[in-house]
Enzyme design. Sequence first.
Site, PDB file in Angstrom:
ATOM      1  N   LYS A  99       0.870  -1.176   0.000  1.00  0.00           N
ATOM      2  CA  LYS A  99       0.000   0.000   0.000  1.00  0.00           C
ATOM      3  C   LYS A  99       0.902   1.220   0.000  1.00  0.00           C
ATOM      4  O   LYS A  99       2.062   1.148   0.421  1.00  0.00           O
ATOM      5  CB  LYS A  99      -0.861  -0.003   1.276  1.00  0.00           C
ATOM      6  CG  LYS A  99      -2.106   0.826   1.179  1.00  0.00           C
ATOM      7  CD  LYS A  99      -3.285   0.044   0.633  1.00  0.00           C
ATOM      8  CE  LYS A  99      -4.509   0.908   0.569  1.00  0.00           C
ATOM      9  NZ  LYS A  99      -5.676   0.182   0.081  1.00  0.00           N
ATOM     10  N   ASN A 102     -21.588   3.717  -2.825  1.00  0.00           N
ATOM     11  CA  ASN A 102     -21.222   2.971  -4.033  1.00  0.00           C
ATOM     12  C   ASN A 102     -21.502   1.477  -3.919  1.00  0.00           C
ATOM     13  O   ASN A 102     -22.201   0.907  -4.747  1.00  0.00           O
ATOM     14  CB  ASN A 102     -19.737   3.191  -4.329  1.00  0.00           C
ATOM     15  CG  ASN A 102     -19.520   4.525  -4.996  1.00  0.00           C
ATOM     16  OD1 ASN A 102     -20.261   4.896  -5.894  1.00  0.00           O
ATOM     17  ND2 ASN A 102     -18.531   5.259  -4.542  1.00  0.00           N
TER      18      ASN A 102
HETATM   19  P1  NAD Z   1     -18.965   5.241  -0.239  1.00  0.00           P
HETATM   20  O1  NAD Z   1     -18.277   6.391   0.371  1.00  0.00           O
HETATM   21  O2  NAD Z   1     -19.422   5.325  -1.651  1.00  0.00           O
HETATM   22  O3  NAD Z   1     -20.249   4.826   0.624  1.00  0.00           O
HETATM   23  C1  NAD Z   1     -20.279   4.883   2.010  1.00  0.00           C
HETATM   24  C2  NAD Z   1     -21.656   5.355   2.418  1.00  0.00           C
HETATM   25  O4  NAD Z   1     -21.715   5.342   3.836  1.00  0.00           O
HETATM   26  C3  NAD Z   1     -21.962   6.786   1.967  1.00  0.00           C
HETATM   27  O5  NAD Z   1     -23.239   6.829   1.340  1.00  0.00           O
HETATM   28  C4  NAD Z   1     -21.945   7.574   3.266  1.00  0.00           C
HETATM   29  O6  NAD Z   1     -22.848   8.672   3.252  1.00  0.00           O
HETATM   30  C5  NAD Z   1     -22.389   6.522   4.256  1.00  0.00           C
HETATM   31  N1  NAD Z   1     -22.050   6.796   5.658  1.00  0.00           N
HETATM   32  C6  NAD Z   1     -21.027   7.526   6.161  1.00  0.00           C
HETATM   33  N2  NAD Z   1     -21.101   7.568   7.501  1.00  0.00           N
HETATM   34  C7  NAD Z   1     -22.174   6.820   7.853  1.00  0.00           C
HETATM   35  C8  NAD Z   1     -22.768   6.476   9.089  1.00  0.00           C
HETATM   36  N3  NAD Z   1     -22.289   6.904  10.252  1.00  0.00           N
HETATM   37  N4  NAD Z   1     -23.856   5.677   9.082  1.00  0.00           N
HETATM   38  C9  NAD Z   1     -24.394   5.245   7.902  1.00  0.00           C
HETATM   39  N5  NAD Z   1     -23.891   5.570   6.708  1.00  0.00           N
HETATM   40  C10 NAD Z   1     -22.779   6.330   6.678  1.00  0.00           C
HETATM   41  O7  NAD Z   1     -17.967   3.996  -0.031  1.00  0.00           O
HETATM   42  P2  NAD Z   1     -18.019   2.596  -0.781  1.00  0.00           P
HETATM   43  O8  NAD Z   1     -17.054   2.611  -1.915  1.00  0.00           O
HETATM   44  O9  NAD Z   1     -19.424   2.203  -1.005  1.00  0.00           O
HETATM   45  O10 NAD Z   1     -17.390   1.648   0.329  1.00  0.00           O
HETATM   46  C11 NAD Z   1     -18.151   1.250   1.455  1.00  0.00           C
HETATM   47  C12 NAD Z   1     -17.270   0.431   2.391  1.00  0.00           C
HETATM   48  O11 NAD Z   1     -16.771  -0.730   1.705  1.00  0.00           O
HETATM   49  C13 NAD Z   1     -16.036   1.190   2.889  1.00  0.00           C
HETATM   50  O12 NAD Z   1     -15.730   0.749   4.195  1.00  0.00           O
HETATM   51  C14 NAD Z   1     -14.944   0.713   1.948  1.00  0.00           C
HETATM   52  O13 NAD Z   1     -13.673   0.808   2.539  1.00  0.00           O
HETATM   53  C15 NAD Z   1     -15.345  -0.727   1.723  1.00  0.00           C
HETATM   54  N6  NAD Z   1     -14.856  -1.296   0.472  1.00  0.00           N
HETATM   55  C16 NAD Z   1     -15.225  -0.734  -0.710  1.00  0.00           C
HETATM   56  C17 NAD Z   1     -14.765  -1.319  -1.898  1.00  0.00           C
HETATM   57  C18 NAD Z   1     -15.180  -0.741  -3.233  1.00  0.00           C
HETATM   58  O14 NAD Z   1     -15.007  -1.436  -4.266  1.00  0.00           O
HETATM   59  N7  NAD Z   1     -15.746   0.453  -3.303  1.00  0.00           N
HETATM   60  C19 NAD Z   1     -13.928  -2.458  -1.873  1.00  0.00           C
HETATM   61  C20 NAD Z   1     -13.596  -3.013  -0.619  1.00  0.00           C
HETATM   62  C21 NAD Z   1     -14.067  -2.417   0.539  1.00  0.00           C
END
Ligand code: NAD
Length: 350
Positions: free
Chosen positions: A80, A180
């Site tokens: 990383k 997302n």
């Molecule tokens: P994102 O930022 O698009 O979505 C996160 C959502 O959570 C947002 O809509 C945000 O408003 C909401 N949020 C923030 N604080 C909150 C709270 N206290 N309570 C409820 N909702 C809250 O992120 P993402 O890409 O959808 O990723 C989501 C999780 O999955 C993250 O932890 C990320 O690290 C993990 N992840 C994502 C991917 C990927 O492909 N995008 C891959 C592996 C892991």
Amino acid sequence: MPVFGAADFDHHENVVFGCDEATGLKCIIAIHNTKRGPALGGSRFWNYENEQDAITDVLRLSKGMTYKAAVAGLDLGGGKSVIIGDAKKIKTPDLMRAFGRVIESLNGKYITAEDVGTTVEDMDHIREVTRHVRGKSTGSGNPSPLTALGTFLGIKAAVKHHLKTDELTGLRISVQGVGNVGYYLCQYLHEAGAKLIVSDINEKALKRVEEEFSAQRVSLEEIYSQEVDVYAPCALGATVNDQTIDQFNTSIIAGSANNQLAEDRHGQALLDKGILYAPDYVINAGGLINVAHETDDYDLGVVKDKIDNIYTTLLEIFQRSQKRNLPTSLIADHMAEELFKEPTTAEAAQ
Ligand code: NAD
């Protein structure tokens, strides 16, 4: 400021500090383990309070990537990188190219991709000076739908093991965070007939899943105590902690968020409470599997076949956990370590 003595150093193969006076670049690339292949892991651009925080973050994230890639069956190691500073103020194409030159100096031992604070455009600038980069705008695009697919399959595996059914119809599933990944996960779950309970801080995101998937919204705090079959954390880390474990009224925890357990001991606490936990880095590997296959002959079919394996890997982890009465988080760690740790000379001689 210890590096070798840092809690997460854990025998990192290389930790490289990069600097470029002209652009103001300050970066750290951490390569934890390359026994299975080059270390793939994103570049995080973050305004750390101090350098120690940056070191801690990069070491912890890099180690996590080794475990994630190994359990996903990828011929990749874990690494990383972090770029220190306020991206809004200091990020320029020149700075990203300077960062690319630090990556290039590692001769392919580290491959970068997007992470918090970096974009596909940034990857394109890095690509101008090194080929050791994935996630560029001409590549496989947004990984979130594929992370959601893996998470959906992981939920199905957990339901199969714990609730003894292949069907999600009528099950109550709470999704924390409908961004997302959460949005696409809701789509899969809705199509499979599940009843959705959701929370988010973003009104627009909530409205969308209410309208499209008849989701029922609850407050940010209420999400933990909902009477559900599955709680799917898809927003924040550390939502399994001393406070929430007492509130959970769920049979299963299976979601996409990284670092869901506040501390390792919470894996045991879930086992004690009879809640089946799908280890985060196993269930959320869909995006990494996608990026890993981003070569010139990128084939979505091949990627989806690999993501299908998340189902069988999780079933194996659940079965081993049941047999040995050990937390699923620990079983996953052992499984990863078997895959990336070479035997010592003494072991090999036996
Ligand atoms: P994102 O930022 O698009 O979505 C996160 C959502 O959570 C947002 O809509 C945000 O408003 C909401 N949020 C923030 N604080 C909150 C709270 N206290 N309570 C409820 N909702 C809250 O992120 P993402 O890409 O959808 O990723 C989501 C999780 O999955 C993250 O932890 C990320 O690290 C993990 N992840 C994502 C991917 C990927 O492909 N995008 C891959 C592996 C892991």
